[in-house]
Scaffold this motif. Structure first.
Motif, mmCIF file in Angstrom:
data_model
loop_
_atom_site.group_PDB
_atom_site.id
_atom_site.type_symbol
_atom_site.label_atom_id
_atom_site.label_comp_id
_atom_site.label_asym_id
_atom_site.label_seq_id
_atom_site.Cartn_x
_atom_site.Cartn_y
_atom_site.Cartn_z
ATOM 1 N N UNK A 1 0.816 -1.208 0.000
ATOM 2 C CA UNK A 1 0.000 0.000 0.000
ATOM 3 C C UNK A 1 0.858 1.269 0.000
ATOM 4 N N UNK B 1 3.164 1.945 -1.852
ATOM 5 C CA UNK B 1 3.426 2.261 -3.259
ATOM 6 C C UNK B 1 4.807 2.878 -3.459
ATOM 7 N N UNK C 1 -4.311 5.023 3.014
ATOM 8 C CA UNK C 1 -5.544 4.685 3.730
ATOM 9 C C UNK C 1 -5.573 3.204 4.073
ATOM 10 N N UNK C 2 -5.110 2.380 3.118
ATOM 11 C CA UNK C 2 -5.120 0.945 3.353
ATOM 12 C C UNK C 2 -4.216 0.567 4.509
ATOM 13 N N UNK D 1 -3.272 2.415 7.036
ATOM 14 C CA UNK D 1 -3.856 2.859 8.310
ATOM 15 C C UNK D 1 -4.948 1.898 8.776
ATOM 16 N N UNK D 2 -5.838 1.557 7.841
ATOM 17 C CA UNK D 2 -6.924 0.668 8.236
ATOM 18 C C UNK D 2 -6.382 -0.685 8.671
ATOM 19 N N UNK D 3 -5.384 -1.151 7.941
ATOM 20 C CA UNK D 3 -4.817 -2.457 8.254
ATOM 21 C C UNK D 3 -4.189 -2.453 9.638
ATOM 22 N N UNK E 1 -6.855 -2.704 12.197
ATOM 23 C CA UNK E 1 -7.421 -4.047 12.307
ATOM 24 C C UNK E 1 -6.456 -4.973 13.044
ATOM 25 N N UNK F 1 -12.397 10.119 12.040
ATOM 26 C CA UNK F 1 -11.356 9.093 11.951
ATOM 27 C C UNK F 1 -10.522 9.080 13.219
ATOM 28 N N UNK G 1 -11.787 -2.592 4.637
ATOM 29 C CA UNK G 1 -10.342 -2.763 4.504
ATOM 30 C C UNK G 1 -9.946 -2.820 3.032
ATOM 31 N N UNK H 1 -10.288 0.611 1.544
ATOM 32 C CA UNK H 1 -9.177 1.459 1.983
ATOM 33 C C UNK H 1 -7.895 1.049 1.276
ATOM 34 N N UNK H 2 -7.745 -0.251 1.063
ATOM 35 C CA UNK H 2 -6.564 -0.739 0.360
ATOM 36 C C UNK H 2 -6.491 -0.212 -1.062
ATOM 37 N N UNK I 1 -10.034 6.342 4.865
ATOM 38 C CA UNK I 1 -10.649 5.335 5.741
ATOM 39 C C UNK I 1 -12.101 5.602 6.141
ATOM 40 N N UNK I 2 -12.433 6.837 6.507
ATOM 41 C CA UNK I 2 -13.812 7.095 6.938
ATOM 42 C C UNK I 2 -14.775 6.818 5.793
#
Lengths: 529, 491
Positions: A322, A324, A358-359, A361-363, A366, A450, B410, B413-414, B419-420
């Motif tokens: 992610x 990149x 974003x990916x 952060x979300x990962x 989780x 967020x 997820x 977001x990926x 994210x929101x």
């Protein structure tokens, strides 16, 4: 697996006997001393905690005076006062003859609150924090092992620095004791929450639970030393490496530097941190058995360990993807660092740039929610429970096709009972019930969506860092007082889990619910469902 | 001619024929309006009708009539009508053929009664097509209501068997006669409510076209509007009030409405879920008013808070303003409402109030059990205690639901979505609400998601609409068939 007789070397055996004997003497002394009139297990716990923090404060005071700090007097006064109060409480309270489950819960909750209070007083007395609510947040993040701090680390005294690190470490040690001695009796969706799956293995180490505690504590100390040596070998100053070792193994995450581990700008140190955090996320009994039996394959045989490593590796590779950027060793290290820091809920920050994708952060959120293995020092939800839940979902899918099939909930080769499972589910949803109001209050304290959610989740998993509006270093001190109290509450709930808190509250709620039910029965009689 | 034995095929065929009727009607509307698109609609209608007739005629009901067959019929026919529903958008040129996936998105969003759109300027689309767009939601709601009241409860999906016995009509052991009979009654009710809505909206001054399109999507709790500004286009308190009433009515259990229709309004006292539903709406409205206090003028505040509570609580997704500029705390409330959704047996989406009820009882029981480890505590709902198995299923459903939200968010977001937006988009899609938070708010469109992300959202919408399990089983059955064939090849 039958427990084998202790086979440690002669020196270890003698040490063990000596320590257990002296512990026994202390216990007897406390028992004999606390022959008061008030039967209250909560008071006894508070007294014991207040007494036990005395050495910690004294060590911090000594360290402070040795390093030329100016708060050694305050530290020793707080420590001594709390010890005196502890003795006083112990004099007038005694352990009840019959320990019901509710009483154990009360003991757990009051012990936590007592340590919270004492650390808070210590921080306020040394002037490390200004307001009471800030001190509360600091104390909560110390005893729960969360890296959410408002203190400017570059300005505080060495004694306070050690107090923070040692506080996290001792809280971790206390967690081991709770894990082995208290939780099996509660059997609640508490810290083990898999209904004893974790603690069963913890109990198996030795015929007596005190032996298990001793072994695990010894391992804890040894791992701390190992990580400390690792840090020192990687080039970290000696004192810093000791302090970082304390907060790595306890998955606390407090650092002596403003930029956390990243402040050293050193690859080797970060690799050591990655290793240390990964180890901290592994179940302690598993490590102990693997070392004791000289059988590294034991790790691989553990279903949970396999899944834990898989989560870490998969998440790290996705974080790297992610980002990149062309794949370099730095990217690999930085992704592994971020993921292990989240999985073990330590909360260290590395020298590489922040997660912007974003990916990623979300990962990280989780992974932090999943946390480490059961019976480890990590916060979060624990891999074991996740496995149980996925197994349960699979079973429900099968049951749609075969409605009458009797299928067990399997985790690896063992199966989990329905009661244990409902504890896990209860635990999740009750924490969700705390999480949503928590996020709501944090947003009212000035955080964006967020930031509020990631910080609430971060507190609940005892991680610390967060994203969005909560990514700034001083977001916590800018929160409203209520927001700070709530984040401290979330941390505590994350550590001792929601059930004990609610059980303690059930004193009020249970009679209330009963009255309500009686009153509304007439109205509901006509209701079909 | 030998007929193919396949219930899914036959059900899909009949569904396609029904949809083609809607296309004919829309073509008529386009012709009367003169805004173009009539020929495109007619061509797609003929195409759908012929395919549907062939599918219906060439197949017969299979011998087996067990759960997997029923679930497969439901899932496949939903998929078939969604593909057919994409045709008019492409045929009329509203969406270029190169973006056929967007047409499919719009169609799925319609048939699942979600209401997310990829049109950034809705008013530029011919009115006939927009009429069809509202109509597919109405059709979706029609299928859904039978699904929600009769089929899924009878198949015991996710703890829904609690309402299985409430479906109007004779309680036969076999599913088929019951479903036909129930469907007839429910559609009568559904049609009646739609007509009443149209009449009410026309009384307050809407044109027949506006009244019909909005009534269709209100009754289906879908949320498509032929105007960019959605309900704010009319800026009328009366219209908002009627639509709020319609949404509340259609977010509640339809079999309950049927009983109330037959036996008088006392029937509403029967179910504790209704009390929770109304309680949740009233409570959330007050919380929203409190949270918005000071940010909006009082009148505006009450009006918008109430509207959005109902709109998102029933998973409709109509808009009167941009709630993404509200205080974050208010958005947390809206997100929670989207997750919970409406009542079982209604056209609303979300994880349903009934399951929330079970979940709350289930979780709080653990506290009682922690204090009294040997206590036997039943899970009570109203006056009855429910079966442990049902509770287990409901919990399984919720866990899977949450898991899909996390997985979907997820993945989004990926793909680079903030994210929101990603997580609220996933919540909104699986709950069939429509708008999300962040960049995907009510005044925005779902083009903020990348193309692959929209495909994922399509799947989430289908999962959410079919109560997750049928879709899951569709994949499970497929995987099994594959593995079985591999097994036979190896032998």
């Amino acid at each position: 697996m039958t427990p084998r007789p202790s086979r440690g070397g002669p020196s270890l055996g003698r040490l063990k006997i000596r320590i257990t004997k002296s512990l026994h003497v202390v216990k007897l002394a406390v028992r004999g001393y606390s022959n008061g009139r008030v039967e209250s297990v909560g008071a006894v716990t508070v007294g014991t905690v207040a007494l036990c923090v005395w050495p910690m404060f004294m060590v911090c005071a000594l360290f402070d005076s040795a390093r030329g700090g100016s708060v050694w007097l305050e530290l020793s006064v707080v420590g001594t006062t709390s010890a005196v109060i502890g003795l006083f409480i112990l004099r007038y309270a005694r352990v009840p003859k019959y320990l019901s489950t509710a009483r154990l819960f009360r003991a757990l909750a009051s012990g936590t609150l007592a340590s919270l209070g004492i650390v808070m007083v210590g921080l306020l007395a040394t002037g490390a924090t200004g307001s009471i609510t800030l001190a509360l947040v600091e104390a909560a993040s110390t005893i729960t092992g969360t890296n959410a701090s408002t203190i400017d680390i570059s300005k505080i005294e060495p004694g306070v620095m050690l107090l923070r690190a040692l506080g996290q470490w001792i809280a971790g040690a206390a967690l081991i004791v709770i894990l082995v001695r208290v939780l099996p009796h509660l059997g609640v969706g508490g810290l083990d929450a898999d209904g004893g799956v974790a603690t069963r293995s913890a109990r198996r180490l030795s015929p007596k639970s005190s032996g298990t505690v001793f072994r695990l504590l010894l391992l804890y100390v040894m791992l701390t030393a190992l990580i400390g040596v690792g840090y020192a070998a990687a080039g970290m100053p000696l004192v810093d490496s000791a302090m970082h070792a304390l907060t790595t193994i306890s998955t606390g995450g407090f650092s002596t530097q403003l930029g956390s581990i990243g402040a050293y700008q050193s690859g080797p140190i970060e690799w050591v941190a990655v290793g240390g955090m990964f180890i901290a996320g592994i179940s302690l009994p598993l490590i102990f058995l693997a070392i004791r039996r000289k059988d590294p394959k034991r790790f691989w045989r553990s279903y949970e360990f396999r899944f834990y490593s898989l989560v870490v590796l998969a998440a790290a590779s996705f974080v790297a993807i992610f980002a990149r950027q062309p794949l370099t060793l730095d990217i690999v290290r930085s992704s592994l660092f971020k993921v292990t820091s989240a999985a073990s809920t330590t909360g260290y920050i590395d020298s590489a740039s922040d997660l912007t994708s974003a990916g990623g952060q979300s990962l990280v959120i989780i992974v932090m929610l999943i946390g480490g293995m059961s019976a480890s020092m990590t916060g979060g939800f624990k891999v074991m429970r996740l496995l149980a839940i996925s197994s349960y979902i699979g079973r429900e899918l099968k049951r749609v096709i075969h409605p009458t099939a009797v299928l067990p909930i399997r985790v690896g080769h063992s199966s989990i009972g329905q009661t244990a499972f409902s504890r896990i589910v209860g635990e999740i949803f009750l924490s969700l019930l705390v999480l949503i109001p928590g996020a709501l209050i944090l947003t009212n304290g000035g955080l964006d969506l967020e930031g509020a959610f990631s910080f609430a989740l971060s507190c609940l998993s005892n991680f610390g860092p967060a994203f969005g509006g909560a990514a700034q270093i001083n977001h916590l001190s800018e929160l409203s007082g209520i927001g700070q109290i709530f984040s401290a509450g979330l941390m505590v709930v994350g550590r001792i889990s929601i059930t004990p808190v609610l059980v303690v509250l059930a004193f009020i709620t249970e009679p209330l619910a009963r009255t309500l039910r009686r009153k509304s029965f007439g109205r509901r009689k006509m209701a079909v469902r | 001619m030998k007929k193919i034995k396949g219930t899914p095929l036959r059900v899909s065929g009949s569904a396609l024929v029904a949809i083609s009727l809607g296309m004919f009607a829309s073509s008529g509307v386009a012709l009367a309006d003169g805004g173009g698109g009539a020929s495109g609609l007619l061509v797609s209608a003929l195409l759908t009708l012929s395919i549907g007739t062939i599918m219906f005629g060439a197949s017969s009901v299979s011998d087996r009539a067990d759960t997997p067959v029923a679930l497969a019929s439901v899932a496949w026919s939903w998929l078939a009508v969604s593909i057919a529903g994409a045709l008019p958008f492409l045929m009329t040129g509203s969406i270029p053929w190169a973006h056929f996936d967007d047409a499919l998105f719009e169609s799925i969003s319609g048939f699942t009664c979600t209401g997310s759109t990829i049109f950034s300027d809705i008013e530029a689309v011919p009115r006939g097509v927009l009429f069809f767009r509202s109509m597919i939601q109405w059709f979706g709601g029609m299928g859904l209501i039978v699904l929600a009241v009769a089929v899924l409860p009878a198949l015991k999906i996710g703890g829904l068997e609690l309402i299985a016995n409430e479906a109007p009509g004779p309680t036969a052991d076999r599913l088929t006669p019951k479903v036909t009979d129930t469907a007839r009654r429910l559609w009568l009710l559904y049609g009646g409510i739609t007509l009443a809505m149209i009449a009410a909206l026309m009384v307050v001054g809407l044109s027949p076209y506006d009244a019909a399109t909005h009534a269709f999507t209100t009754v289906a709790t879908g949320g498509f509007s032929p105007y960019n500004a959605s309900i704010a286009h009319f800026d009328s308190l009366l219209v908002e009030f009627i639509i709020i009433a319609g949404m509340i009515f259609c977010g509640a259990n339809f079999s309950l409405h049927w009983y109330a229709f037959k036996n008088g309004p006392k029937a509403y006292h029967r179910v504790s879920e209704l009390r929770w539903y109304l309680g949740l709406i009233v409570g959330s409205t007050f919380i929203l008013i409190w949270l918005n206090f000071g940010n909006l003028s009082l009148g505006r505040n009450i009006r918008e808070s109430f509207f959005y509570t109902v709109s998102l609580g029933t998973s409709t997704g109509f808009g009167t303003s941009d709630f993404t500029i509200w205080a974050p705390a208010a958005q947390v409330v809206l997100l929670t409402l989207m997750i919970v959704g409406g009542m079982t047996g209604s056209t609303a989406g979300g994880m349903k109030i009934l399951r929330l009820q079970i979940l709350v009882r289930y979780s709080f029981r653990e506290i009682v059990r922690a204090r009294h480890p040997k206590a036997v505590v039943p899970i009570r709902m109203g006056a009855v205690s429910i079966d442990e198995q049902i509770a287990a299923k409901a919990v399984g459903f919720i866990l899977l639901y949450m898991g899909l939200i996390v997985l979907g968010g997820l993945t989004l977001a990926g793909l680079g979505v903030e994210p929101v937006t990603a997580f609220s988009g996933a919540v909104s899609a699986i709950g069939n609400a429509g708008p999300g938070l962040g960049e995907a708010g009510p005044v925005s469109d779902f083009l903020v998601f990348p193309r692959l992300g929209r495909v994922i959202i399509m799947f989430l919408m289908m999962f959410g609409r079919l109560e997750v399990f049928p879709m899951m089983l569709m994949f499970v059955a497929f995987a099994r068939a594959v593995s079985r064939s591999r097994h036979t090849i190896r032998q």
